[in-house]
Write a protein that holds these residues in place. Structure first.
Motif, mmCIF file in Angstrom:
data_model
loop_
_atom_site.group_PDB
_atom_site.id
_atom_site.type_symbol
_atom_site.label_atom_id
_atom_site.label_comp_id
_atom_site.label_asym_id
_atom_site.label_seq_id
_atom_site.Cartn_x
_atom_site.Cartn_y
_atom_site.Cartn_z
ATOM 1 N N ARG A 218 5.708 -0.153 -10.048
ATOM 2 C CA ARG A 218 6.407 -0.282 -11.337
ATOM 3 C C ARG A 218 6.768 -1.723 -11.654
ATOM 4 N NH1 ARG A 218 9.132 4.478 -9.570
ATOM 5 N NH2 ARG A 218 10.889 3.194 -8.875
ATOM 6 N N ARG A 219 6.906 -2.561 -10.645
ATOM 7 C CA ARG A 219 7.263 -3.955 -10.869
ATOM 8 C C ARG A 219 6.050 -4.879 -10.774
ATOM 9 N NH1 ARG A 219 11.202 -1.103 -8.368
ATOM 10 N NH2 ARG A 219 13.368 -1.463 -9.037
ATOM 11 N N PHE A 220 5.154 -4.592 -9.851
ATOM 12 C CA PHE A 220 4.043 -5.504 -9.579
ATOM 13 C C PHE A 220 2.954 -5.418 -10.644
ATOM 14 C CE2 PHE A 220 0.121 -6.710 -7.264
ATOM 15 C CZ PHE A 220 0.505 -7.964 -6.826
ATOM 16 N N VAL A 221 2.622 -4.217 -11.087
ATOM 17 C CA VAL A 221 1.512 -4.047 -12.033
ATOM 18 C C VAL A 221 1.827 -4.671 -13.394
ATOM 19 C CG1 VAL A 221 0.175 -2.329 -13.305
ATOM 20 C CG2 VAL A 221 0.531 -2.069 -10.846
ATOM 21 N N PRO A 222 2.993 -4.423 -14.015
ATOM 22 C CA PRO A 222 3.257 -5.093 -15.300
ATOM 23 C C PRO A 222 3.270 -6.613 -15.182
ATOM 24 C CG PRO A 222 4.756 -3.255 -14.999
ATOM 25 C CD PRO A 222 4.055 -3.450 -13.694
ATOM 26 N N LEU A 223 3.830 -7.145 -14.092
ATOM 27 C CA LEU A 223 3.838 -8.592 -13.900
ATOM 28 C C LEU A 223 2.415 -9.130 -13.807
ATOM 29 C CD1 LEU A 223 5.280 -11.282 -13.218
ATOM 30 C CD2 LEU A 223 5.277 -10.544 -10.812
ATOM 31 N N ALA B 255 7.620 -14.183 -4.454
ATOM 32 C CA ALA B 255 8.371 -14.858 -3.389
ATOM 33 C C ALA B 255 9.778 -15.217 -3.845
ATOM 34 C CB ALA B 255 7.626 -16.117 -2.946
ATOM 35 N N ARG B 256 9.927 -15.520 -5.147
ATOM 36 C CA ARG B 256 11.246 -15.927 -5.647
ATOM 37 C C ARG B 256 12.118 -14.731 -5.996
ATOM 38 N NH1 ARG B 256 15.556 -16.539 -6.772
ATOM 39 N NH2 ARG B 256 16.642 -18.165 -7.990
ATOM 40 N N PHE B 257 11.554 -13.718 -6.621
ATOM 41 C CA PHE B 257 12.375 -12.626 -7.145
ATOM 42 C C PHE B 257 12.132 -11.290 -6.452
ATOM 43 C CE2 PHE B 257 11.684 -15.628 -10.683
ATOM 44 C CZ PHE B 257 13.003 -15.983 -10.940
ATOM 45 N N GLY B 258 11.105 -11.181 -5.615
ATOM 46 C CA GLY B 258 10.805 -9.907 -4.974
ATOM 47 C C GLY B 258 11.868 -9.493 -3.972
ATOM 48 N N ARG B 259 12.007 -8.196 -3.784
ATOM 49 C CA ARG B 259 12.980 -7.635 -2.847
ATOM 50 C C ARG B 259 12.248 -6.767 -1.829
ATOM 51 N NH1 ARG B 259 15.089 -11.047 -5.046
ATOM 52 N NH2 ARG B 259 17.011 -11.089 -6.303
ATOM 53 N N ALA C 198 3.967 -13.263 5.207
ATOM 54 C CA ALA C 198 4.909 -13.088 4.110
ATOM 55 C C ALA C 198 4.309 -12.178 3.046
ATOM 56 C CB ALA C 198 5.271 -14.446 3.508
ATOM 57 N N PRO C 199 5.075 -11.202 2.540
ATOM 58 C CA PRO C 199 4.528 -10.294 1.533
ATOM 59 C C PRO C 199 3.967 -11.005 0.317
ATOM 60 C CG PRO C 199 6.596 -9.428 2.381
ATOM 61 C CD PRO C 199 6.436 -10.799 2.959
ATOM 62 N N ALA C 200 4.606 -12.090 -0.140
ATOM 63 C CA ALA C 200 4.101 -12.801 -1.309
ATOM 64 C C ALA C 200 2.709 -13.353 -1.048
ATOM 65 C CB ALA C 200 5.064 -13.928 -1.687
ATOM 66 N N ALA C 201 2.472 -13.887 0.160
ATOM 67 C CA ALA C 201 1.146 -14.413 0.493
ATOM 68 C C ALA C 201 0.129 -13.288 0.596
ATOM 69 C CB ALA C 201 1.213 -15.193 1.804
#
Length: 356
Positions: free
Chosen positions: A334-339, A204-208, A152-155
């Protein structure tokens, strides 16, 4: 017009034929011995340039010899040498373990060990970072390999964040850099693992899937494990070693050139000092096996600020951003680094306030 009868083959001319024809009437060899050699005074000019370079070196040595014995320069050289020599064994050991992990441990092993459900897989992947060493340079391609193998990408992203920050080499290096301060090791472990796991759960919850470009293979699939090990070792050591030198130079320069009253003014501001060292960690991009020694040299800052340097750097820095963009695409960055940056700062403030 030449006679092109059916019985005579037609010979097409080429560049090689024209060159050979041009030399057919000469008695010497093809090509001639002087072909391609300069006919002007270039050899003499090269000698004079080299002599001028040596003369400049001599003049520079005579001009700087007195200045290189200045107390400020000696202090700078001592700090730089101390940081580099302390960190280098941990850096080499960590890179070697990371290369061995990439070459000899198949990603399918992790796929079987990590649960398929993302909510359960994220903390397992985070804990795996504590037992499977890997620096930042290796964590990105390993995460891409895990995603290609069906994890899974989140893992996989949780492992990408946790492995460089809490692996055994990093924690031992932190203990050596901060002697008699075990709370710094515990704080780094708790803050880094917490930030990595929460980032994984949120992804895992909000990623696309559209935000994550399928990663390409990092090594030749037909290469032998020893070839992969050698190439990984060379690549990671050159990159991580270069960033270590840059970090040591910057730390030594900050310690010598920046006035102590400036440092004290920033260090006495609780929130500003944390943000300053977090930004410094992003810019310096020091390998996680060596960043504890740089953080320890910034003794004017609070423990929470030093913790932010140790937590933010292995998860968000310039080289990681570039590697993540090359592997997963800019839509992901753009989404992963700020988070990740936001959560590493939050956990640094929270854990530092509780433990330090």
């Amino acid at each position: 017009m030449p006679d092109r009868s059916a019985g005579s083959p037609v010979r097409s001319s080429s560049l090689g034929d024209s060159i050979a024809d041009g030399w057919s009437d000469r008695d010497d060899d093809l090509p001639p011995p002087d072909w391609g050699r300069p006919t002007g005074p270039r050899r003499t000019a090269t000698v004079w340039l080299f002599a001028a370079f040596i003369a400049l070196l001599g003049l520079g040595n005579a001009w700087l010899s007195d200045r290189l014995t200045h107390e400020a320069f000696l202090a700078w050289a001592t700090i730089f040498t101390a940081i580099s020599l302390q960190a280098m064994p941990f850096l080499v050991f960590g890179v070697a373990l990371s290369a061995a992990l990439t070459a000899f441990v198949p990603a399918s092993v992790w796929q079987r060990a990590i649960p398929r459900h993302p909510a359960a897989a994220v903390p397992v992947a985070g804990a795996a970072g504590a037992v499977l060493p890997g620096c930042e340079c290796a964590s990105v391609p390993i995460a891409g390999s895990l995603i290609r193998r069906g994890v899974a990408p989140a893992a996989a992203l949780t492992f990408l964040l946790a492995a460089p920050a809490i692996n055994p080499v990093v924690l031992i290096a932190t203990a050596v850099a901060f002697p008699n301060r075990p709370e710094m090791v515990v704080a780094r472990l708790v803050a880094s693992l917490g930030a990595a796991v929460v980032v994984g759960w949120l992804w895992a919850r909000f990623g696309r899937s559209a935000w994550l470009r399928p990663p390409r293979a990092h090594h030749d699939p037909d290469a032998s494990p020893w070839t992969v090990f050698r190439e990984s070792m060379q690549h990671d050591l050159m990159h991580a070693g270069g960033f270590l030198v840059v970090g040591a130079l910057a730390a030594a320069t900050l310690n010598v050139l920046v006035p102590r009253d400036w440092v004290a003014a920033v260090a006495d501001l609780p929130v500003v000092s944390v943000l300053v060292l977090a930004a410094l960690a992003v810019l310096l991009s020091i390998c996680s096996e060596a960043d504890a020694f740089v953080a320890a040299s910034l003794s004017e800052f609070s423990g929470t600020a030093q913790l932010a340097f140790l937590v933010v750097g292995p998860m968000v820095d310039l080289k990681l951003i570039a590697m993540q963009a090359g592997t997963f695409g800019w839509a992901f960055v753009r989404r992963f680094v700020p988070l990740t940056l936001l959560l590493t700062l939050l956990f640094s403030f929270a854990v530092g306030g509780l433990l330090l």
